[in-house]
Design a protein around this motif. Sequence first.
Motif, mmCIF file in Angstrom:
data_model
loop_
_atom_site.group_PDB
_atom_site.id
_atom_site.type_symbol
_atom_site.label_atom_id
_atom_site.label_comp_id
_atom_site.label_asym_id
_atom_site.label_seq_id
_atom_site.Cartn_x
_atom_site.Cartn_y
_atom_site.Cartn_z
ATOM 1 N N UNK A 189 -3.974 0.269 4.254
ATOM 2 C CA UNK A 189 -4.898 0.491 4.956
ATOM 3 C C UNK A 189 -3.373 1.112 6.333
ATOM 4 N N UNK A 190 -2.270 0.603 5.673
ATOM 5 C CA UNK A 190 -0.877 0.323 7.295
ATOM 6 C C UNK A 190 -0.029 2.080 6.468
ATOM 7 N N UNK A 191 0.306 1.861 6.073
ATOM 8 C CA UNK A 191 1.223 3.077 5.276
ATOM 9 C C UNK A 191 1.116 4.445 5.766
ATOM 10 N N UNK A 192 2.130 4.664 6.253
ATOM 11 C CA UNK A 192 2.248 6.448 6.130
ATOM 12 C C UNK A 192 2.693 6.624 5.277
ATOM 13 N N UNK A 193 1.776 8.177 4.594
ATOM 14 C CA UNK A 193 2.088 8.178 3.227
ATOM 15 C C UNK A 193 2.196 9.963 3.517
ATOM 16 N N UNK A 194 3.591 9.958 2.819
ATOM 17 C CA UNK A 194 3.441 12.218 2.798
ATOM 18 C C UNK A 194 3.516 12.210 1.367
ATOM 19 N N UNK A 195 3.225 13.382 0.624
ATOM 20 C CA UNK A 195 3.146 13.933 -0.158
ATOM 21 C C UNK A 195 3.703 15.704 -0.137
ATOM 22 N N UNK A 196 4.308 15.718 -1.668
ATOM 23 C CA UNK A 196 5.063 16.675 -1.680
ATOM 24 C C UNK A 196 4.703 17.730 -2.702
ATOM 25 N N UNK A 197 4.376 18.586 -2.061
ATOM 26 C CA UNK A 197 3.583 19.748 -3.853
ATOM 27 C C UNK A 197 4.347 21.596 -3.350
ATOM 28 N N UNK A 198 5.140 21.692 -4.318
ATOM 29 C CA UNK A 198 5.369 22.901 -4.569
ATOM 30 C C UNK A 198 4.155 24.191 -5.730
ATOM 31 N N UNK A 199 3.801 24.854 -4.491
ATOM 32 C CA UNK A 199 2.887 26.084 -4.979
ATOM 33 C C UNK A 199 3.120 26.620 -6.405
ATOM 34 N N UNK A 200 4.283 26.573 -6.615
ATOM 35 C CA UNK A 200 5.513 27.779 -6.973
ATOM 36 C C UNK A 200 5.285 27.413 -8.798
#
Length: 146
Positions: free
Chosen positions: A93-104
């Motif tokens: 609950x305390x984390x900042x989360x960034x997910x990176x995805x390449x549609x290519x």
Amino acid sequence: MKVYFCGSIRGGRDDVHIYRRIVQKLQSYGSVLTEHVGSTEISERGEDAASGGDRIIHDRDVDWLQQSDVVVAEVTNPSLGVGYELGRAVAMETKNILCLFRPSSGRRLSAMIRGADDGDQFVVKDYREEEVENILEEFFIHLKRT
Ligand SMILES: O=c1[nH]c(=O)n([C@H]2C[C@H](O)[C@@H](COP(=O)(O)O)O2)cc1CO
């Protein structure tokens, strides 16, 4: 700042060169606890965790996850471990989360990741490889303001 970076290992190492780029950029913001994920020396067999085996890897990583302020995951190559880490991070609950995805890649990201985006603590960002450093820069500028 402590950063936990997630990327596929036993799920396949095709994107390791991108993981390495991400780790290098992340190191300009803080200490990357899982630097090894971007190492070309780790194959899809995973780390050699000597006698303790997979339990050592699991317990160490959950501990690092708990210590981290930010979680960044490259999610293009599907990985059970990355999905698990993200689920645990959300539960904390305390984390900042960034997910990176390449549609290519031609893949379609799991609904359990895309659908978790709340525009705040859990953000999914589509990107092209050449943009990766800029995307990270934007994310960390925004983090400093909040
Ligand atoms: O040897 C390892 N070391 C390790 O730190 N991990 C963690 C970090 C990665 O973000 C994630 C990769 O999971 P997987 O191996 O299921 O693709 O799990 C995973 C393995 C192998 O499963």
